[in-house]
Write an enzyme that holds these catalytic residues in place. Structure first.
Site, short mmCIF file in Angstrom:
data_model
loop_
_atom_site.label_atom_id
_atom_site.label_comp_id
_atom_site.label_asym_id
_atom_site.label_seq_id
_atom_site.Cartn_x
_atom_site.Cartn_y
_atom_site.Cartn_z
N SER A 102 0.83 -1.20 0.00
CA SER A 102 0.00 0.00 0.00
C SER A 102 0.87 1.25 0.00
O SER A 102 1.80 1.38 0.80
CB SER A 102 -0.91 0.00 1.24
N GLY A 103 0.58 2.18 -0.92
CA GLY A 103 1.34 3.42 -1.00
C GLY A 103 2.54 3.37 -1.92
O GLY A 103 3.31 4.32 -2.00
N THR A 107 -1.90 2.41 -8.13
CA THR A 107 -3.04 3.04 -8.81
C THR A 107 -2.57 4.02 -9.89
O THR A 107 -3.11 4.04 -11.00
CB THR A 107 -3.93 3.76 -7.78
N ASN A 153 -1.03 5.98 2.69
CA ASN A 153 -1.28 6.41 1.32
C ASN A 153 -2.46 7.37 1.33
O ASN A 153 -3.52 7.05 1.87
CB ASN A 153 -1.59 5.18 0.46
N SER A 156 -5.43 5.69 -1.27
CA SER A 156 -5.30 4.23 -1.25
C SER A 156 -6.55 3.56 -1.81
O SER A 156 -7.67 3.87 -1.43
CB SER A 156 -5.08 3.76 0.19
N SER A 157 -6.35 2.65 -2.75
CA SER A 157 -7.47 1.86 -3.26
C SER A 157 -7.92 0.89 -2.18
O SER A 157 -7.14 0.06 -1.72
CB SER A 157 -7.05 1.06 -4.51
N GLY A 380 -2.23 -3.67 -2.08
CA GLY A 380 -0.96 -4.31 -1.79
C GLY A 380 -0.99 -5.01 -0.44
O GLY A 380 -1.94 -4.92 0.33
N GLU A 382 -0.65 -5.72 3.26
CA GLU A 382 -0.91 -4.76 4.33
C GLU A 382 -0.51 -5.31 5.70
O GLU A 382 -0.87 -6.45 6.05
CB GLU A 382 -2.39 -4.37 4.35
#
Length: 603
Positions: A102-103, A107, A153, A156-157, A380, A382
């Site tokens: 994540s981050g 995306t 993030n 973040s998605s 991603g 986590e």
């Protein structure tokens, strides 16, 4: 943008004189300091998140990469996109797998792929132009409703997305389809410190000048938004993004009435969270709560009395009596309220996906000899301070993607060496199939963690603590499962993932897996005066079959995804997060080294 071969700044890590974890990290660092975020490692593209705008994505540059081979120009997301497009034109389905924690910039990478393909794909006339526009407009729409600020993030998605673009024989986009995975519904009703809910809530408040938008409170006035005191985000302009969202909704086929109903539903969810209860389970009689009841009923198009009854009473079937009302207690009322909020938002989000796919299919066609390029942008790996059922599912799909990477790259490459009689030194890599099996397998006497969770969910009076005990007894000798880890709570269990150890808090696993919505709530919403609400909550059909749990649904989705990916030629983009502070120009070597290790870059 011609390739350059300079010692110390090698643009393909297989050219390093010494291939080691340290040298990979150092080379990426030198390139990062040089303003270069893309690097090859064979056919895999590495992308280091710069955490600041960089001017390397112009249309002129897109056309420089078009029709060129990846080895001719410097590493770039456009080069990988062009490789996939060129291979698709030769007759094979392709997929671009964008992975990382994540981050790390997944995306943004997926958006650049779609922008490149839309810009350079050949011909197709007005239909192809319209499809390209819809594909590009899907990004702001899905980001508004599916992304949020997290501690790692700012955008973040909170769902997974697989976008398939269908091409006709001339290479022009002919259609498309989006599949989404596991929207993080609990974020609707609560967030961790320094985090926000989904962007759309903040966009609509104070920026919607039509209808119900005039009767809203600021974000601080809503229980579902004010638990963390995080309202504004650096680098995010909610007002400007809201205008982009409205443009995107128009592009995917919504008329003004439909847009009004969608945004009214969003506001209704916020008002729902402001409904509070007395300890005996009745509605609190404060002015604020009465206002919330009135506003929620108006937004959802239901009677106030019906709403109050559905939130405070539960209907049972007892003997010959078809419906016996039972007053719920305070905790049950809160659970019911939040369940309705999560269900309404998740169904609304799915309706956006359905509308997007409907519009893509209506604009184009799918010729028999059509080929596809799929773009995977999925959450991603986590590891948070507190990891729950959502992180368990998210990390499971990342294990599956890592398994796919092993199967399609490392194992395949080594098998080819053997078949061709090439002398080589075996590479010792961790095959994470053992972790995937522990989570998912249920064959014969073997039972996976998902099956244990399902079994616990099927028993009416089972508890999370009992589930944890069953996990411990079933996997006490498994090398990738730990219970009773030092300095961890008794409610935690730990899985040794390919990316590291993650401790999960068992609390809430059963409820989240059941994903229960009482029939009385569905009935109430199905009788709404609003056509959108009625479509989201169709009248339930009587069935004796137990519905699939959230975990089972997710497992089936992941299996379909893996089956699809196995039918495609993969192109890999591995995204790397250089620091945890989201700070431009900062490269923390130990942080990068950890990602280099678990992403399997050295192997």
């Amino acid at each position: 943008m011609e390739r350059r071969f300079k010692k110390g700044l090698e643009d393909d890590l297989i050219l390093l004189e010494e291939i080691s974890e340290k040298e990979i990290v150092d080379t990426l660092h030198r390139r990062f300091q040089d303003g270069t975020i893309y690097t090859y490692i064979g056919e895999v593209l590495l992308s280091v998140n710069p955490f600041k705008p960089i001017q390397i994505y112009s249309k002129d540059l897109m056309h420089k990469y078009a029709s060129r081979f990846s080895y001719e120009l410097r590493p770039h997301i456009f080069a990988t996109s062009e490789s996939a497009y060129k291979a698709m034109r030769r007759g094979d389905n392709q997929c671009i797998l964008i992975t990382g924690e994540s981050g790390s910039g997944k995306t943004e990478a997926s958006k650049k792929v779609m922008e490149f393909i839309a810009e350079i794909s050949d011909g197709g006339g007005d239909t192809a132009t319209q499809i390209k526009e819809i594909i590009l407009q899907s990004n702001p729409l899905l980001e508004s409703f599916g992304n949020s600020k997290t501690v790692r993030n700012n955008n973040s998605s909170r769902f997974g997305k697989y976008m398939e673009i269908v091409f006709d024989p001339s290479g022009a986009p002919a259609s498309g389809r989006v599949t989404n995975f596991l929207l993080e519904k609990p974020r609707v009703v609560g967030q961790s410190q320094e985090e926000r809910s989904f962007h759309i809530f903040y966009q609509v408040l104070g920026n919607w000048r039509d209808g119900s938008g005039k009767n809203t409170l600021p974000p601080q006035g809503y229980t579902y938004l004010n638990q963390t005191s995080c309202y504004a985000v650096p680098g995010i302009d909610d007002a400007a993004d809201f205008e982009d969202t409205l443009d995107a909704m128009k592009a995917v086929g919504y008329d003004q009435v439909e847009v009004h109903d969608i945004l009214t539903t969003v506001i209704g969810i916020l008002w729902l969270g402001n409904i509070d209860f007395k300890k005996d389970g009745s509605i609190a009689d404060t002015e604020g709560v009465q206002q919330a009841v009135k506003a929620t009923a108006a937004c959802f198009g239901v009677e106030e009395g019906a709403l109050v009854q559905a939130l405070t009473e539960r209907t049972f079937v007892a003997g010959t009596n078809e419906g016996v009302q039972s007053q719920m207690n305070y905790e049950q009322c809160l659970y019911t309220r939040d369940a309705l909020a999560k269900a309404a938002y998740a169904k609304l989000f799915q309706s956006l996906i359905d509308q997007l796919n409907k519009t893509l299919e209506a604009q184009g066609s799918c010729p028999k000899d059509a080929k596809t390029i799929g773009i995977l942008d999925i959450y991603g790996f986590e590891i948070f301070q507190r990891n729950s059922f959502e992180q368990f599912c998210i990390n499971y799909v990342n294990e599956k993607l890592q398994q796919l990477f092993i199967e399609l790259t490392l194992r395949k490459e080594q098998a080819e060496y053997v078949a061709e009689g090439i002398e080589w030194e075996a590479v010792d890599y961790f095959n994470n199939k053992v972790v995937c099996d522990m989570i998912e397998v249920r064959k014969g006497g073997d039972i996976g963690l998902f099956a244990l969770i399902d079994d616990a969910s099927a028993q009416q009076h089972n508890t999370d603590s009992q589930l944890l005990a069953n996990m411990g007894s079933s996997f006490h000798d498994h090398p990738h499962f730990k219970k009773g880890v030092k300095n961890r709570a008794k409610t935690d269990f730990t899985i040794v993932h390919y990316a590291g150890d993650v401790s999960y808090t068992i609390n809430g696993f059963i409820d989240k897996n059941k994903d229960t919505l009482y029939p009385s709530l569905t009935k109430m919403m199905s009788e709404s005066s609003c056509s959108l609400i009625r479509s989201l909550f169709p009248k339930p059909k009587s069935s004796r079959k137990r519905p699939d749990t959230a975990g089972t649904q997710f497992k089936k989705q992941v299996k379909r995804l893996m089956d699809t990916l196995h039918e495609c030629t993969p192109h890999y983009v591995r995204c790397i997060k250089p620091n945890d502070d989201k700070k431009g120009g900062l490269y923390v070597k130990p942080r990068v080294a950890h990602q280099v290790k678990y992403l399997g870059l050295l192997e």
